[in-house]
Design an enzyme around this catalytic site. Structure first.
Site, mmCIF file in Angstrom:
data_model
loop_
_atom_site.group_PDB
_atom_site.id
_atom_site.type_symbol
_atom_site.label_atom_id
_atom_site.label_comp_id
_atom_site.label_asym_id
_atom_site.label_seq_id
_atom_site.Cartn_x
_atom_site.Cartn_y
_atom_site.Cartn_z
ATOM 1 C CE LYS A 194 -1.853 2.692 3.155
ATOM 2 N NZ LYS A 194 -1.812 3.996 2.486
ATOM 3 N N GLY A 246 7.341 4.542 7.889
ATOM 4 C CA GLY A 246 6.482 5.702 8.122
ATOM 5 C C GLY A 246 6.801 6.330 9.455
ATOM 6 C CB SER A 247 4.904 8.709 11.481
ATOM 7 O OG SER A 247 3.702 7.998 11.606
ATOM 8 C CB THR A 248 7.992 7.252 15.665
ATOM 9 O OG1 THR A 248 9.261 7.257 15.000
ATOM 10 C CG2 THR A 248 8.133 6.564 17.006
ATOM 11 N N GLY A 251 3.989 3.481 13.605
ATOM 12 C CA GLY A 251 4.815 2.296 13.862
ATOM 13 C C GLY A 251 4.484 1.679 15.223
ATOM 14 C CD GLU A 268 13.983 0.471 7.712
ATOM 15 O OE1 GLU A 268 14.587 1.393 8.281
ATOM 16 O OE2 GLU A 268 14.549 -0.539 7.271
ATOM 17 C CB CYS A 302 13.339 8.746 7.475
ATOM 18 S SG CYS A 302 14.174 7.801 6.204
HETATM 19 P P1 NAP Z 1 2.657 7.785 8.269
HETATM 20 O O1 NAP Z 1 1.576 8.723 8.508
HETATM 21 O O2 NAP Z 1 3.094 6.897 9.360
HETATM 22 O O3 NAP Z 1 2.245 6.929 6.985
HETATM 23 C C1 NAP Z 1 3.024 5.894 6.466
HETATM 24 C C2 NAP Z 1 2.117 4.900 5.775
HETATM 25 O O4 NAP Z 1 1.269 4.272 6.732
HETATM 26 C C3 NAP Z 1 1.179 5.531 4.764
HETATM 27 O O5 NAP Z 1 0.981 4.634 3.703
HETATM 28 C C4 NAP Z 1 -0.082 5.705 5.579
HETATM 29 O O6 NAP Z 1 -1.237 5.831 4.790
HETATM 30 C C5 NAP Z 1 -0.088 4.435 6.388
HETATM 31 N N1 NAP Z 1 -0.870 4.478 7.617
HETATM 32 C C6 NAP Z 1 -1.363 5.547 8.284
HETATM 33 N N2 NAP Z 1 -2.021 5.153 9.400
HETATM 34 C C7 NAP Z 1 -1.936 3.800 9.438
HETATM 35 C C8 NAP Z 1 -2.392 2.799 10.346
HETATM 36 N N3 NAP Z 1 -3.070 3.109 11.455
HETATM 37 N N4 NAP Z 1 -2.122 1.498 10.078
HETATM 38 C C9 NAP Z 1 -1.424 1.147 8.990
HETATM 39 N N5 NAP Z 1 -0.966 2.051 8.087
HETATM 40 C C10 NAP Z 1 -1.199 3.361 8.308
HETATM 41 O O7 NAP Z 1 3.977 8.504 7.815
HETATM 42 P P2 NAP Z 1 4.100 9.620 6.711
HETATM 43 O O8 NAP Z 1 3.727 10.900 7.352
HETATM 44 O O9 NAP Z 1 3.428 9.200 5.474
HETATM 45 O O10 NAP Z 1 5.659 9.549 6.407
HETATM 46 C C11 NAP Z 1 6.584 10.297 7.078
HETATM 47 C C12 NAP Z 1 7.272 9.484 8.145
HETATM 48 O O11 NAP Z 1 7.910 8.340 7.598
HETATM 49 C C13 NAP Z 1 8.362 10.248 8.833
HETATM 50 O O12 NAP Z 1 8.267 10.095 10.221
HETATM 51 C C14 NAP Z 1 9.642 9.624 8.321
HETATM 52 O O13 NAP Z 1 10.738 9.758 9.130
HETATM 53 C C15 NAP Z 1 9.226 8.229 8.115
HETATM 54 N N6 NAP Z 1 10.090 7.563 7.148
HETATM 55 C C16 NAP Z 1 10.998 6.659 7.615
HETATM 56 C C17 NAP Z 1 11.857 6.006 6.738
HETATM 57 C C18 NAP Z 1 12.849 5.003 7.234
HETATM 58 O O14 NAP Z 1 13.371 4.272 6.425
HETATM 59 N N7 NAP Z 1 13.112 4.915 8.502
HETATM 60 C C19 NAP Z 1 11.783 6.259 5.367
HETATM 61 C C20 NAP Z 1 10.852 7.204 4.923
HETATM 62 C C21 NAP Z 1 10.005 7.835 5.832
HETATM 63 P P3 NAP Z 1 -1.684 7.312 4.305
HETATM 64 O O15 NAP Z 1 -0.512 8.034 3.788
HETATM 65 O O16 NAP Z 1 -2.614 7.040 3.240
HETATM 66 O O17 NAP Z 1 -2.258 7.961 5.523
#
Ligand code: NAP
Ligand code: MG
Length: 488
Positions: A194, A246-248, A251, A268, A302
């Site tokens: 997804k 995604g976000s902590t 996660g 991650e 990230c």
């Molecule tokens: P996010 O809100 O956590 O979203 C990540 C993914 O999870 C999206 O596909 C999101 O869908 C989905 N999602 C949201 N709520 C969910 C839930 N309850 N259950 C399952 N999936 C869910 O993060 P973001 O704001 O898109 O991305 C930014 C974050 O990603 C930052 O904190 C960044 O540091 C981190 N990141 C980490 C790495 C790494 O390798 N460590 C790499 C890239 C980014 P929707 O977008 O459709 O809401």
């Protein structure tokens, strides 16, 4: 190229004629469906959401929103193809499909780069030179491992896990899809992926490639939607492994949901990297590294070097050089090949960044932005510095995910290690010094999954990537990236 002043002085502004990348060769459909069992299918409830270009705020296409019953269909397809086709196929044959996908991404690289930039807002130079070539490279790299797993893990009898559910963010849409899909396929698993809501298009284009590649139906399923769709994947009973980037906060939610289940998990998550400049560092090179570390991809990285530590005796000169360099950065149309900083991915993310900028001002840090003009439409943010910050500031402790850099100074190695590690995250760090022994000392003491020395934000498929502490666990990339998809 037109030049206003004849000087090579960094403080002088250069003025470039617009050099927009052409988008005439791109064909976007009005509506994108779900990719399940090798076919594009309508979502059960018939719901769609818009994806927009964050640089113009214009709608690009409608994207299907998958609900639980669509997730069910995708899992069924993935299970069926795992049991009957993919796990039975000789590994060398599996490898050939992955090689084919890699080559097809290369063939369509220009199209992918343009769509990545239109949908996500990142400068075309980045999607063209970094995202798309790297995505192809991850497929090439893992294709090579498919029939060599016994050599990768000698005497361990590696076996696939089954069906993997994979959820990715919006900052490197195609690249994150490659990081997830390539190792899963190489190890013999099938996949439900997804993408993030704001950047589904290149994942759906990848679905087209996958369909054209002849990969057996159901091996890769790509379903779109928001957090609810992600949660339906996480909670599905017939999935063996979840890989999440995604976000902590999300996660932690996922880890919570998976407690008491047999599903394997890799996370991650966020980061707040320290980029550390010693007084013996090549300063001009270091300034380029700082700029690359935080302003690259609008700070939507990230592992962005979002906390700068400068040794006190060179702080003034580094800050002056940095400000001069920031003045030359071009913020604007992501499709223009001269643009350094494109659009912030969404209105919501721009609001988050602006919220942190006002928090930083209230906390009393010194605020500095370059003087560039911003386009009237679209979501943009000037490169921003906060000087004289301290460890207790929220802007120093919390991930902003935008082009905002906090600056602190230090005197000794011990002090900077203490400060760099005093943070909930541990994804990456940078060290700039001429002294090799100091680099080794720092890399062994910094609690960060990746430490770059005299460079920043360099990626390679052969190298593992992942975090400590609240930045998650598990590694992607390299030999290590195969392990989370295997029972050994
Ligand atoms: P996010 O809100 O956590 O979203 C990540 C993914 O999870 C999206 O596909 C999101 O869908 C989905 N999602 C949201 N709520 C969910 C839930 N309850 N259950 C399952 N999936 C869910 O993060 P973001 O704001 O898109 O991305 C930014 C974050 O990603 C930052 O904190 C960044 O540091 C981190 N990141 C980490 C790495 C790494 O390798 N460590 C790499 C890239 C980014 P929707 O977008 O459709 O809401
Ligand atoms: Mg978009």
């Amino acid at each position: 190229m037109r030049e206003k002043k004849q000087s090579l002085d960094f403080t002088s502004k250069w003025c470039y004629e617009p050099a927009p990348e052409n988008s005439d060769h791109i064909q976007l459909k009005k509506k994108y469906e779900l990719f399940i069992d090798g076919k594009f299918v309508k979502p059960t409830k018939g719901k769609y959401f818009d994806t927009i270009n964050p640089a113009t705020e214009q709608k690009l296409a409608e994207i299907a929103e998958a609900d639980e019953s669509d997730v069910n269909k995708a899992v069924k397809a993935a299970r069926n193809s795992y049991e009957n086709v993919w796990s039975k196929m000789p590994a060398a044959e599996r490898g050939k499909y992955i090689f084919r996908i890699a080559r097809m991404i290369q063939e369509r690289a220009r199209e992918f780069a343009v769509i990545e930039t239109l949908d996500g807002g990142k400068p075309i130079r980045e999607s063209r030179d970094i995202d798309i070539p790297l995505a192809a490279n991850y497929f090439f790299y893992y294709a090579g491992w498919a029939d060599k797993l016994a050599y990768a893990f000698p005497n361990r009898n590696p076996k696939p896990l089954g069906v993997a559910g994979q959820i990715i963010p919006w900052n490197f849409p195609l690249l994150m899809a490659a990081w997830k899909i390539a190792p899963a396929l190489a190890t013999g698993n099938t996949v439900i992926l997804k993408p993030a809501e704001t950047t589904s298009l290149t994942a759906l284009k990848l679905a087209e490639i996958i369909a054209d590649s002849g990969l057996p139906p159901g091996v890769v399923n790509i379903i779109t939607g928001g957090g609810k769709t992600g949660a339906a994947i996480v909670n599905h009973k017939d999935i063996n492994k979840i890989a999440f980037t995604g976000s902590t906060d999300v996660g932690k939610l996922i880890q919570h949901s998976l407690a008491n289940t047999n599903k394997k998990l890799t996370l991650e998550l966020g980061g707040k990297a320290a980029n550390i400049i010693f007084d013996d560092a090549p300063l001009d090179q270091a300034v380029e590294g700082i700029v690359n570390g935080i302003f690259f991809n609008q700070g939507h990285v990230c592992c962005a070097g979002s906390r700068l530590f400068i040794q006190e005796n060179v702080a003034n000169i580094v800050i002056q050089k940095l400000k001069d360099r920031m003045e030359t950065l071009i913020v604007g149309d992501p499709m223009d090949k001269n643009t350094d900083i494109g659009a912030i991915n969404s209105k919501q993310q721009l609001e988050t960044i602006q919220k942190y900028i006002s928090i930083g001002k209230k906390e009393g840090a010194d605020f500095y932005q370059s003087s560039c003009a911003l386009p009237k439409k679209g979501y943009f943010c000037k490169p921003t510095l906060f000087l004289n910050t301290s460890q207790s500031h929220r802007i120093v402790q919390e991930e902003i995910f935008g082009p905002v850099l906090t600056i602190q100074t230090f005197r000794t190695v011990e002090e900077v290690i203490e400060k760099a590690n005093n943070i909930p995250y541990g994804l990456s760090a940078g060290v700039w010094t001429d002294k090799g022994s100091r680099i080794f000392n720092m890399t062994s003491k910094l609690r960060a999954g990746v430490v770059w020395a005299n460079t920043y934000n360099k990626f390679d498929p052969t190298s593992p990537f992942g975090g400590y502490k609240e930045s998650g666990f598990g590694r992607e990339g390299g030999l290590h990236g195969l392990q989370p998809y295997l029972s050994l």
